[in-house]
Scaffold this motif. Structure first.
Motif: not given
Length: 125
Positions: A7-10, A53-54, A87-88, A90-98
């Motif tokens: 979904r909206d996560s990497l 920030a990321i 990260v903001a 268009s659909s809201g936010s993209l969650d990032i995990a490294v």
């Protein structure tokens, strides 16, 4: 380096040699070939730069996750499992995990090549 998209996560997972390369050169990357044409590919990278920030950069067939240099260096030398943010978009936010890629406890040695030692090794379940 491993990439998981949901979904909206990497989620990126990196091994010790990749961590070393990231700290030394500022960038690591992988390419997934998706067809016979040269343009049928996705190149994803992890970078560190002078940022607060990321951030994420997407250009054509390339996707880059950029970490603040100070955060990346502290993470590389510390015990934390990962760096997390959003990260903001268009659909809201993209969650990032490294995250550091830990050795699996139930896999063969070949599956555990270039991974960080699992802190649960030897622990009773």
């Amino acid at each position: 380096m491993k990439l998981r998209i949901k979904r909206d996560s990497l989620r990126l997972r990196i091994g010790p040699s990749e961590m070393e390369q990231l700290v030394e050169s500022g960038r690591i990357e992988e390419t997934v070939h998706l067809g016979l044409e040269d343009s049928a590919r996705l190149t994803y990278s992890l970078e560190h730069a002078d940022a607060e920030a990321i951030t994420v950069r997407h250009e054509g067939t390339a996707l880059a996750v950029i970490l603040p240099s100070s955060t990346a260096r502290a993470w590389a030398g510390g015990e934390d499992v990962g760096i997390y943010g959003s990260v903001a978009v268009s659909s809201g936010s993209l969650d990032i995990a490294v995250e550091k890629d830990w050795a699996c406890l139930d896999k063969s040695d070949g599956d555990n090549a270039d991974t960080f030692p699992n802190p649960r090794l030897g622990a009773a379940c």
